[in-house]
Design a protein around this motif. Structure first.
Motif, PDB file in Angstrom:
ATOM      1  N   MET A  43       0.835  -1.192   0.000  1.00  0.00           N
ATOM      2  CA  MET A  43       0.000   0.000   0.000  1.00  0.00           C
ATOM      3  C   MET A  43       0.875   1.250   0.000  1.00  0.00           C
ATOM      4  O   MET A  43       1.905   1.294   0.689  1.00  0.00           O
ATOM      5  CB  MET A  43      -0.914   0.016   1.228  1.00  0.00           C
ATOM      6  N   GLN A  44       0.463   2.242  -0.756  1.00  0.00           N
ATOM      7  CA  GLN A  44       1.196   3.503  -0.768  1.00  0.00           C
ATOM      8  C   GLN A  44       1.163   4.158   0.613  1.00  0.00           C
ATOM      9  O   GLN A  44       0.224   3.986   1.380  1.00  0.00           O
ATOM     10  CB  GLN A  44       0.593   4.453  -1.806  1.00  0.00           C
ATOM     11  N   ARG A  45       2.204   4.923   0.874  1.00  0.00           N
ATOM     12  CA  ARG A  45       2.297   5.672   2.128  1.00  0.00           C
ATOM     13  C   ARG A  45       2.611   7.129   1.807  1.00  0.00           C
ATOM     14  O   ARG A  45       3.245   7.423   0.797  1.00  0.00           O
ATOM     15  CB  ARG A  45       3.411   5.106   3.022  1.00  0.00           C
ATOM     16  N   ARG A  46       2.175   8.014   2.703  1.00  0.00           N
ATOM     17  CA  ARG A  46       2.489   9.428   2.550  1.00  0.00           C
ATOM     18  C   ARG A  46       3.011   9.974   3.864  1.00  0.00           C
ATOM     19  O   ARG A  46       2.588   9.563   4.949  1.00  0.00           O
ATOM     20  CB  ARG A  46       1.252  10.199   2.085  1.00  0.00           C
ATOM     21  N   LYS A  47       3.913  10.932   3.740  1.00  0.00           N
ATOM     22  CA  LYS A  47       4.550  11.479   4.936  1.00  0.00           C
ATOM     23  C   LYS A  47       3.611  12.386   5.720  1.00  0.00           C
ATOM     24  O   LYS A  47       2.856  13.177   5.153  1.00  0.00           O
ATOM     25  CB  LYS A  47       5.809  12.254   4.553  1.00  0.00           C
ATOM     26  N   ILE A  48       3.694  12.268   7.034  1.00  0.00           N
ATOM     27  CA  ILE A  48       3.076  13.230   7.937  1.00  0.00           C
ATOM     28  C   ILE A  48       4.071  14.376   8.059  1.00  0.00           C
ATOM     29  O   ILE A  48       5.183  14.180   8.571  1.00  0.00           O
ATOM     30  CB  ILE A  48       2.796  12.599   9.305  1.00  0.00           C
ATOM     31  N   PRO A  49       3.739  15.563   7.578  1.00  0.00           N
ATOM     32  CA  PRO A  49       4.745  16.628   7.477  1.00  0.00           C
ATOM     33  C   PRO A  49       5.447  16.972   8.784  1.00  0.00           C
ATOM     34  O   PRO A  49       6.654  17.232   8.785  1.00  0.00           O
ATOM     35  CB  PRO A  49       3.932  17.817   6.949  1.00  0.00           C
ATOM     36  N   SER A  50       4.723  16.966   9.900  1.00  0.00           N
ATOM     37  CA  SER A  50       5.331  17.426  11.151  1.00  0.00           C
ATOM     38  C   SER A  50       6.339  16.454  11.732  1.00  0.00           C
ATOM     39  O   SER A  50       7.177  16.839  12.550  1.00  0.00           O
ATOM     40  CB  SER A  50       4.242  17.716  12.192  1.00  0.00           C
ATOM     41  N   THR A  51       6.296  15.179  11.314  1.00  0.00           N
ATOM     42  CA  THR A  51       7.228  14.200  11.870  1.00  0.00           C
ATOM     43  C   THR A  51       8.068  13.499  10.817  1.00  0.00           C
ATOM     44  O   THR A  51       9.120  12.938  11.149  1.00  0.00           O
ATOM     45  CB  THR A  51       6.458  13.109  12.649  1.00  0.00           C
ATOM     46  N   GLY A  52       7.590  13.471   9.574  1.00  0.00           N
ATOM     47  CA  GLY A  52       8.300  12.749   8.529  1.00  0.00           C
ATOM     48  C   GLY A  52       7.964  11.280   8.463  1.00  0.00           C
ATOM     49  O   GLY A  52       8.393  10.590   7.532  1.00  0.00           O
ATOM     50  N   GLU A  53       7.218  10.768   9.434  1.00  0.00           N
ATOM     51  CA  GLU A  53       6.833   9.355   9.383  1.00  0.00           C
ATOM     52  C   GLU A  53       5.815   9.143   8.275  1.00  0.00           C
ATOM     53  O   GLU A  53       5.084  10.058   7.878  1.00  0.00           O
ATOM     54  CB  GLU A  53       6.251   8.893  10.720  1.00  0.00           C
ATOM     55  N   GLU A  54       5.738   7.919   7.775  1.00  0.00           N
ATOM     56  CA  GLU A  54       4.847   7.616   6.661  1.00  0.00           C
ATOM     57  C   GLU A  54       3.605   6.880   7.150  1.00  0.00           C
ATOM     58  O   GLU A  54       3.698   5.952   7.959  1.00  0.00           O
ATOM     59  CB  GLU A  54       5.579   6.795   5.617  1.00  0.00           C
ATOM     60  N   PRO A  63       0.124   4.786   5.872  1.00  0.00           N
ATOM     61  CA  PRO A  63      -0.560   4.151   4.743  1.00  0.00           C
ATOM     62  C   PRO A  63      -1.806   4.955   4.352  1.00  0.00           C
ATOM     63  O   PRO A  63      -2.506   5.493   5.216  1.00  0.00           O
ATOM     64  CB  PRO A  63      -0.931   2.771   5.280  1.00  0.00           C
ATOM     65  N   VAL A  64      -2.094   5.020   3.057  1.00  0.00           N
ATOM     66  CA  VAL A  64      -3.105   5.954   2.568  1.00  0.00           C
ATOM     67  C   VAL A  64      -4.548   5.495   2.801  1.00  0.00           C
ATOM     68  O   VAL A  64      -5.470   6.306   2.725  1.00  0.00           O
ATOM     69  CB  VAL A  64      -2.911   6.249   1.064  1.00  0.00           C
ATOM     70  N   ILE A  65      -4.769   4.216   3.091  1.00  0.00           N
ATOM     71  CA  ILE A  65      -6.120   3.723   3.357  1.00  0.00           C
ATOM     72  C   ILE A  65      -6.217   3.285   4.813  1.00  0.00           C
ATOM     73  O   ILE A  65      -5.431   2.462   5.281  1.00  0.00           O
ATOM     74  CB  ILE A  65      -6.493   2.529   2.453  1.00  0.00           C
ATOM     75  N   GLY A  66      -7.192   3.860   5.520  1.00  0.00           N
ATOM     76  CA  GLY A  66      -7.462   3.472   6.895  1.00  0.00           C
ATOM     77  C   GLY A  66      -8.904   3.020   7.037  1.00  0.00           C
ATOM     78  O   GLY A  66      -9.566   2.658   6.058  1.00  0.00           O
ATOM     79  N   CYS A  67      -9.409   3.082   8.271  1.00  0.00           N
ATOM     80  CA  CYS A  67     -10.763   2.605   8.549  1.00  0.00           C
ATOM     81  C   CYS A  67     -11.429   3.503   9.578  1.00  0.00           C
ATOM     82  O   CYS A  67     -10.884   3.723  10.662  1.00  0.00           O
ATOM     83  CB  CYS A  67     -10.720   1.164   9.064  1.00  0.00           C
ATOM     84  N   VAL A 106      -7.944  -7.646   7.832  1.00  0.00           N
ATOM     85  CA  VAL A 106      -7.777  -7.333   6.413  1.00  0.00           C
ATOM     86  C   VAL A 106      -7.040  -6.004   6.239  1.00  0.00           C
ATOM     87  O   VAL A 106      -6.151  -5.879   5.382  1.00  0.00           O
ATOM     88  CB  VAL A 106      -9.144  -7.294   5.709  1.00  0.00           C
ATOM     89  N   LEU A 107      -7.404  -5.008   7.046  1.00  0.00           N
ATOM     90  CA  LEU A 107      -6.725  -3.708   6.987  1.00  0.00           C
ATOM     91  C   LEU A 107      -5.227  -3.874   7.181  1.00  0.00           C
ATOM     92  O   LEU A 107      -4.419  -3.370   6.391  1.00  0.00           O
ATOM     93  CB  LEU A 107      -7.292  -2.775   8.056  1.00  0.00           C
ATOM     94  N   PHE A 108      -4.838  -4.578   8.231  1.00  0.00           N
ATOM     95  CA  PHE A 108      -3.417  -4.745   8.531  1.00  0.00           C
ATOM     96  C   PHE A 108      -2.723  -5.608   7.481  1.00  0.00           C
ATOM     97  O   PHE A 108      -1.588  -5.323   7.083  1.00  0.00           O
ATOM     98  CB  PHE A 108      -3.238  -5.355   9.924  1.00  0.00           C
ATOM     99  N   GLU A 109      -3.395  -6.658   7.042  1.00  0.00           N
ATOM    100  CA  GLU A 109      -2.802  -7.543   6.036  1.00  0.00           C
ATOM    101  C   GLU A 109      -2.522  -6.786   4.740  1.00  0.00           C
ATOM    102  O   GLU A 109      -1.538  -7.049   4.038  1.00  0.00           O
ATOM    103  CB  GLU A 109      -3.746  -8.714   5.762  1.00  0.00           C
ATOM    104  N   ALA A 110      -3.380  -5.807   4.431  1.00  0.00           N
ATOM    105  CA  ALA A 110      -3.215  -5.014   3.213  1.00  0.00           C
ATOM    106  C   ALA A 110      -2.167  -3.916   3.368  1.00  0.00           C
ATOM    107  O   ALA A 110      -1.841  -3.232   2.388  1.00  0.00           O
ATOM    108  CB  ALA A 110      -4.553  -4.390   2.814  1.00  0.00           C
ATOM    109  N   GLY A 111      -1.667  -3.725   4.589  1.00  0.00           N
ATOM    110  CA  GLY A 111      -0.654  -2.703   4.812  1.00  0.00           C
ATOM    111  C   GLY A 111      -1.184  -1.424   5.409  1.00  0.00           C
ATOM    112  O   GLY A 111      -0.436  -0.460   5.579  1.00  0.00           O
ATOM    113  N   GLY A 112      -2.486  -1.374   5.729  1.00  0.00           N
ATOM    114  CA  GLY A 112      -3.071  -0.191   6.343  1.00  0.00           C
ATOM    115  C   GLY A 112      -2.827  -0.153   7.842  1.00  0.00           C
ATOM    116  O   GLY A 112      -2.431  -1.151   8.443  1.00  0.00           O
ATOM    117  N   SER A 113      -3.099   0.997   8.457  1.00  0.00           N
ATOM    118  CA  SER A 113      -2.892   1.092   9.900  1.00  0.00           C
ATOM    119  C   SER A 113      -3.839   2.049  10.606  1.00  0.00           C
ATOM    120  O   SER A 113      -4.123   1.873  11.790  1.00  0.00           O
ATOM    121  CB  SER A 113      -1.446   1.505  10.202  1.00  0.00           C
TER     122      SER A 113
END
Length: 273
Positions: free
Chosen positions: A1-12, A14-18, A42-49
């Protein structure tokens, strides 16, 4: 799954959550909870968090906490919840209760729900962030009518996250909020990415257009999620569901190409107008 940075920390992230509004407000029976345990698996298996909840969502926080404890998957979750009350002490007590229900000593993202008494809660959130019991802080809303007020708050105080409504038929946030977040290093979590007025149900009766395959979409849900993710300010979308099959379908929107500017315009023309 794609990830995007959280600007204030730089951590990434995953783009899909629940999201958990309505969907996780269930009782304690195994029949009620088993599908939700599978949704999280399923969320975690797909790489979401990201899992987003609130004291406003009935029993959802407790259900999430119980399921994560039972599965041992707390370390896989980016837990977001909210404070939704007036008064400093009431806010503290509500957030402490959320931590107990979620069975965690640290919340990844604590948000001021719908800006309720935000000036009172902000010093508490800032102090808890310094202490480490809250990692990130944010504000939320879900209606276009509140967007101007939300923008004014973001201009006055520093937050790590904005959670706001945005969908192909609800694009008001494009005008000022999303550009402001992008330009000022604020991560954006999108609620209601499927829009309002039964849009997804209407689309279900239509054949997927040929261009959907060009961006790897096999369902209308994926099309709508990829529309939201196509905006450069958006960090994560949190569609709510209680069905593992829907969670699996949603997660696929985090894979493959996103619409470019030309396709976004075409999507709006064909779907929202």
């Amino acid at each position: 799954m794609q990830r995007r940075k959280i600007p204030s920390t730089g951590e990434e992230l995953p783009v899909i959550g629940c999201g958990t509004w309505q969907t996780f407000d269930v009782g304690s029976s195994a029949a009620e909870r088993a599908p939700l345990a599978e949704v999280l698996r399923v969320l975690f298996e797909a790489g979401g968090s990201a899992i987003d909840s609130s004291p406003m969502y009935g029993r959802a926080e407790g259900v999430v906490g119980d399921l994560l404890a039972a599965s041992g998957d707390r370390d896989k979750a980016f837990l977001a919840t909210k404070v939704w009350t007036s008064g400093r002490q009431a806010g503290i007590e509500q957030m402490q209760r959320s931590m107990r229900l979620l069975r965690t000593s640290r919340i990844d993202l604590m948000q001021i729900h719908n800006l309720v008494d935000w000036q009172t809660h902000l010093p508490t959130l800032q102090a808890w962030k310094t202490e480490g019991s809250v990692r990130l802080i944010g504000v939320t809303h879900y209606t276009e009518s509140a967007h101007d007020t939300v923008l004014a708050v973001l201009q006055r105080a520093r937050f790590d996250f904005l959670q706001i409504d945005y969908a192909i038929d609800d694009r008001h946030a494009e005008q000022r909020l999303l550009p402001f977040a992008r330009d000022n290093g604020i991560a954006v979590m999108i609620n209601q990415p499927f829009g309002g007025g039964g849009l997804l149900r209407k689309l279900a009766r239509r054949r997927l257009p040929d261009w959907a395959g060009e961006i790897g979409c096999t369902s209308w849900a994926q099309v709508l999620l990829k529309f939201a993710l196509a905006h450069p300010a958006v960090t994560c979308v949190i569609p709510g569901t209680s069905k593992p099959g829907h969670m699996r379908d949603n997660a696929q929107a985090g894979l493959g190409p996103l619409p470019d500017a030309a396709l976004v315009k075409r999507m709006v023309k064909e779907i929202a107008t």
